[in-house]
Structure formats: C-alpha cells, structure tokens
Design an enzyme around this catalytic site. Structure first.
Site, PDB file in Angstrom:
ATOM      1  CD  GLU A 136      31.444  59.303  23.000  1.00 49.16           C
ATOM      2  OE1 GLU A 136      32.522  59.024  23.086  1.00 49.16           O
ATOM      3  OE2 GLU A 136      30.924  60.341  23.582  1.00 49.16           O
ATOM      4  CB  CYS A 149      22.442  62.619  24.815  1.00 52.81           C
ATOM      5  SG  CYS A 149      23.501  64.253  24.352  1.00 52.81           S
ATOM      6  CB  CYS A 156      32.938  69.156  17.396  1.00 55.83           C
ATOM      7  SG  CYS A 156      32.056  70.732  17.652  1.00 55.83           S
ATOM      8  CB  CYS A 160      33.779  74.866  23.370  1.00 55.05           C
ATOM      9  SG  CYS A 160      32.641  75.494  21.902  1.00 55.05           S
ATOM     10  CB  CYS A 163      33.816  70.886  24.465  1.00 55.90           C
ATOM     11  SG  CYS A 163      32.902  69.760  23.745  1.00 55.90           S
ATOM     12  CD  GLU A 213      26.189  74.515  16.775  1.00 56.03           C
ATOM     13  OE1 GLU A 213      25.016  74.460  16.555  1.00 56.03           O
ATOM     14  OE2 GLU A 213      26.391  74.486  17.755  1.00 56.03           O
ATOM     15  CB  CYS A 386      29.971  64.794  24.861  1.00 52.06           C
ATOM     16  SG  CYS A 386      29.734  64.876  23.333  1.00 52.06           S
TER      17      CYS A 386
END
Length: 403
Positions: A136, A149, A156, A160, A163, A213, A386
C-alpha cells in the site's frame, strides 16, 4: 481499599554513549535481510527494469549494450525528471537507439490495482509488483502540498500488537525500484511530471512509514532514497524525507551517517515492561539504547527535530504519569511528539484513548516545551489504516470479489 497509583519505573537518564553496537550486529541484520531479498527486476520477456538502478548501475547497463556513458545521464533525466515511461518519448535520443533500448530494457512502475480517494483528500493505492505481491501507498494532503507514505516490505516481521500490518507475515523486502516506484506512481496519479520547482509541488514529501520496518530493508531503501534525492531527477531534499523506525538501533546509526534524512521513532511506551509487550523489538534494543541512538543521530537541531510517534491506547499508555516520564526521556533532545489516536481494526485488543485524556497527555508535553500535535485521523472511509486495504483485498479475492 483505596487504589494505588503506580508511577512508571524510572530509567537511567539517556546519556549518549560511544556506540557499543558492533559492525558484526549490522552484518547480522543485513544477512537476515538478504533472506527476504526481492526477485530480479526483470520482465517476463527478459528485459531489465531501469527504475531503481543507481547511476553507476545504469551506466554499466548501458555500457553492456555498447553505448557511451553519457547516454545514462540522458536516460536518468528522462526517467526521473520527466517521468517518461516509454523510450520512444525520449526526444533527445535518436530513434534507432530508442528502439535498441526498448529491446533490452523497460521503465517499470508498480501496477495500480486499486485507487481510492477519501472525502478528506487522502488517496490510497494498492500496488502490485511483478510477482503479484501487493503493498500500500498513501498520499496525505496538507493544504496545497502533501506527503507520500511509502512501504518498504511486503508484510512485516515486528508484530507490534496495535499495528494492523503486524498481523501480516513478512513475505519479502521491496527492491529499490519498487520503493521509488511508489512515489513515481503517486506522481503519475497527480500528473506531476516533469519534476516541478519545489514551491509548486503537490507531491512534496516522503514519509517512510508504510508497511514494514524500513531499517530491516536498509540497503534497498537507501538506494531508493538516494535516487529520490538526486538533484537531476526527482530532486527531493533530504529535509522533505522522514524515515520511521521502531528502533533498529544499529541501522539508525548507519542511516544517520549515510542518508541524514529526518528521523521518526515509533516509541508508543515509556517503560521497557510495556514496550516489550506492544513493540517486541524493544526486547532486543531497549529504550535506553534507543534513546542513546537518537542522541547520536546527526543533524538533530531545533530546525530538524526527531519526531516520536506515540499511539494513544486507552488505559494502556496514556496516563499523566507516563506523559511526565516521556518528558524526562526526551530531555536534551530536539523533539516533537505526534500523538496518534488508535485506529481500531477487526480483532484488535485495544481501544482509542478518550479525547480528554489525550488532551491532558498533550498538555503535559506542551508545558514542557515539546510540540505534541494530535494527529487527525485520515482516510477512514477508504481503510487508510496501514495494512487494511491489503487485508481486505485478499479477503475479497478469496471470496471471488474484486475491489
């Protein structure tokens, strides 16, 4: 029995030490990153994609087909300044060479599979790469300009807990071309080619805060950002680029030395106990080491403050005691704090902090001299959190529905 208010455990004040993390640790990170390397950026017909090559790599590719080095400079201008996607449009290059280039190379872009524009002007793209992996990219407007962005990984690895992208497993890293291609796709969408003067840019900034990340894909990201900052192409100033990290401390030092872009740190907690839980990377690089790395980051000044991202979770990290501890952690750093009301997603265990509590938290930071704007939720009607659009598209695809 009266409730007892427990103050956060006080950490030793973050005094910037001599960097103790070794080159071996950086090598370990890079070796792990290589396990998730992107596929070769080559079309099905064998043509090599020129987008994402460094200047040196581009010159070498041109030399391989028997052409002079100055041709690479011409092509660079057409790709990154003019935004050209067809060799036949390169008017300063003779037609026989245009045809030769087209036989050997391509000028790629991620494929836009979904484009959505929010009522607040936020625009979001779901982009497909050559291997059909999707990421995205979001454009966030601000008056007469805005930031793109961009994502650095498919999925990922950090997990987290607050998230949404953290619920998606890491598939692979993005290549330099796939990273810079996201910005170029945004420029395509807004028709902002050739590269305008800085004062006239609508797509004016980059925030590396999308999926993944960034510092776990450092080498590919660094090459992409160097292309973006090249003065003869996209020509975006390093002051208009913000790199966000959850705290990969050894690579923060390298990014500061080699890129010098603005730094944003996803902090979200002021004690190791809580941060270990909601940002598991903290178990490897605890708050003390993270804050020391922030002190070491070059170029930090009142004009170039480090931004700390702090998602506001109701009853988890939003107490006034935690706000005071955050002030103490920031002591000696030119910093601002972005307070982010949690954007709920299906299955999340958290709730958004109450507005009054966010304001009390912000007031403590402001009174201490740290700007602490509360980020306004953007693009809720287009799943702008996100990872949401990618997850929804995969769910619908499995059900036989197209977004």
């Amino acid at each position: 029995m009266n409730a007892i208010s427990v103050e956060p455990k006080v950490l030793t004040p973050p005094i910037p030490p001599v960097a103790s993390l070794t080159e071996a640790e950086r090598a370990r990170i890079l070796a792990k990153s290589a396990l998730f390397a992107p596929p070769a950026q080559v079309d099905a017909d064998g043509r090599r994609d020129l987008v994402g090559l460094s200047r040196e790599e581009l010159a070498a590719a041109i030399a391989e087909i028997g052409e002079k080095p100055f041709r690479a400079k011409q092509i660079w201008h057409w790709i990154y300044h003019q935004g050209t996607r067809d060799f036949a449009a390169m008017s300063s290059i003779a037609k026989p060479l245009q045809a030769k280039l087209a036989n050997h190379f391509t000028i790629g872009r991620p494929q836009v599979t979904t484009e959505q524009t929010s009522t607040d002007g936020t625009r979001k793209w779901l982009l497909a790469m050559r291997d059909n992996q999707q990421v995205e990219t979001v454009y966030i407007p601000d008056d007469d300009r805005g930031a793109v962005c961009i994502s650095t990984q498919v999925g990922c690895t950090l997990s987290c807990r607050f998230c949404h992208t953290g619920t998606q497993k890491l598939v692979r890293n993005l290549s330099p071309g796939e990273i810079v291609g996201q910005f170029m796709a945004a420029r395509d969408s807004y028709g902002e080619w050739p590269t305008p003067n800085d004062e006239r840019r609508l797509v004016s900034n980059i925030v590396v805060m999308g999926m993944g990340e960034p510092l776990y894909n450092y080498e590919n990201l660094a090459q992409a950002l160097k292309i973006v900052m090249d003065g003869e192409g996209i020509a975006l100033s390093r002051r208009r680029i913000t790199l966000s990290t959850s705290g990969v401390v050894p690579m923060m030092d390298r990014a500061g030395a080699e890129l010098g872009v603005n730094l944003a740190v996803s902090l979200h907690a002021v004690t190791n106990e809580l941060r270990d839980e909601i940002v598991p990377l903290n178990r490897k690089y605890p708050i003390e080491e993270l804050m020391a790395a922030c002190h070491r980051y070059p170029g930090a000044s009142n004009a170039r403050r480090i931004t700390f991202e702090y998602v506001m979770l109701d009853g988890i990290n939003d107490s006034e005691a935690e706000a005071r501890e955050l002030v103490r952690l920031l002591q000696g750093l030119p910093a601002k704090v972005n307070l982010i009301p949690f954007n709920p997603w299906p299955g999340s265990p958290y709730a958004t902090s109450k507005r009054a509590q966010i304001e009390r938290f912000a007031g403590i930071l402001n009174d201490a001299g740290y700007a602490s704007p509360v980020r306004r939720p953007r693009g809720k009607d287009i799943m702008a959190a996100c990872g949401q659009l990618k997850t929804e598209s995969e769910r619908l695809r499995k059900a036989g529905v197209t977004l």
